[in-house]
Design an enzyme around this catalytic site. Structure first.
Site, short mmCIF file in Angstrom:
data_model
loop_
_atom_site.label_atom_id
_atom_site.label_comp_id
_atom_site.label_asym_id
_atom_site.label_seq_id
_atom_site.Cartn_x
_atom_site.Cartn_y
_atom_site.Cartn_z
N HIS A 100 0.85 -1.20 0.00
CA HIS A 100 0.00 0.00 0.00
C HIS A 100 0.87 1.24 0.00
O HIS A 100 1.89 1.30 0.67
CB HIS A 100 -0.95 0.02 1.20
CG HIS A 100 -0.27 -0.21 2.51
ND1 HIS A 100 0.07 -1.47 2.96
CD2 HIS A 100 0.12 0.64 3.48
CE1 HIS A 100 0.65 -1.39 4.15
NE2 HIS A 100 0.71 -0.10 4.49
N HIS A 102 1.00 5.12 0.90
CA HIS A 102 0.36 6.18 1.68
C HIS A 102 0.44 7.50 0.90
O HIS A 102 1.49 7.83 0.34
CB HIS A 102 1.11 6.42 2.99
CG HIS A 102 1.09 5.28 3.96
ND1 HIS A 102 0.30 5.27 5.08
CD2 HIS A 102 1.78 4.12 3.99
CE1 HIS A 102 0.51 4.16 5.77
NE2 HIS A 102 1.41 3.43 5.13
P1 5GP Z 1 1.87 0.40 7.27
O1 5GP Z 1 2.49 0.71 8.59
O2 5GP Z 1 1.67 -1.08 7.05
O3 5GP Z 1 2.59 1.07 6.12
O4 5GP Z 1 0.47 1.11 7.31
C1 5GP Z 1 -0.75 0.45 7.49
C2 5GP Z 1 -1.80 1.53 7.51
O5 5GP Z 1 -3.07 0.91 7.39
C3 5GP Z 1 -1.81 2.33 8.82
O6 5GP Z 1 -1.65 3.71 8.52
C4 5GP Z 1 -3.17 2.02 9.42
O7 5GP Z 1 -3.76 3.12 10.07
C5 5GP Z 1 -3.98 1.57 8.22
N1 5GP Z 1 -5.01 0.60 8.53
C6 5GP Z 1 -4.87 -0.53 9.25
N2 5GP Z 1 -6.04 -1.22 9.30
C7 5GP Z 1 -6.94 -0.50 8.58
C8 5GP Z 1 -8.30 -0.70 8.27
O8 5GP Z 1 -8.96 -1.68 8.65
N3 5GP Z 1 -8.91 0.25 7.49
C9 5GP Z 1 -8.22 1.34 7.04
N4 5GP Z 1 -8.91 2.22 6.29
N5 5GP Z 1 -6.92 1.56 7.31
C10 5GP Z 1 -6.27 0.64 8.08
#
Ligand code: 5GP
Ligand code: ZN
Length: 144
Positions: A100, A102
């Site tokens: 993903h 951001h």
């Molecule tokens: P990472 O640290 O893996 O790059 O970021 C994961 C992101 O996914 C985090 O910013 C977190 O807030 C978001 N996130 C985690 N679970 C969910 C969810 O169920 N729905 C949404 N919309 N975002 C999520």
């Protein structure tokens, strides 16, 4: 893996999300815990833990959509800039194991600080050797 992946479940409509954009290859939705208002995620619809296995057409679309969203978010939130951030692997801070990107709108005084420090090379020789290794190991990303 795919059955329990929360982002795959969002793609399938099994979990709720505030969607901003969707097409045949990618989905964009608001992050549940935004760093700034408008913070959203752009994901490939297919399940890939790592960006390195996302087919080039999908990863290219992720970047195209992230750029369009960033421009729209800047206008909609009156922000001055944005960060694109992709954490790949737990050592890089990846928590959700579905690639993903951001998109984080930024304001001059928003108090957000992304991790940063400098780790210089010990010598020009070390730098040149690393560059040679990387060039040798580059994998062609021409998808079938
Ligand atoms: P990472 O640290 O893996 O790059 O970021 C994961 C992101 O996914 C985090 O910013 C977190 O807030 C978001 N996130 C985690 N679970 C969910 C969810 O169920 N729905 C949404 N919309 N975002 C999520
Ligand atoms: Zn997934």
């Amino acid at each position: 893996m795919e059955r329990v992946c929360i982002f795959c479940r969002i793609v399938k409509g099994e979990l709720p999300a505030t969607k901003l954009y969707e097409d045949d290859l990618v989905l964009a939705f608001l992050d549940i815990a935004p760093i700034n208002k408008g913070h959203c995620l752009v994901i490939p619809k297919g399940h890939h833990n790592s960006l390195t296995t996302v087919p080039a057409e999908q990863s290219a679309r992720m970047m195209t959509v992230a750029t369009q969203l960033a421009a729209a978010l800047m206008r909609a939130t009156d922000s001055d800039g944005f960060n694109l951030l992709l954490s790949n692997g737990t050592c890089a801070g990846q928590v959700v194991p579905h690639a993903h990107l951001h998109v984080i709108p930024r304001h001059a005084q928003d108090g957000v600080s992304l991790p940063s420090r400098s780790r210089p090379y010990d010598s020009d020789e070390e730098k040149e050797a690393l560059v040679a290794e990387v060039r040798k190991r580059m994998i062609s990303r021409t998808d079938p």
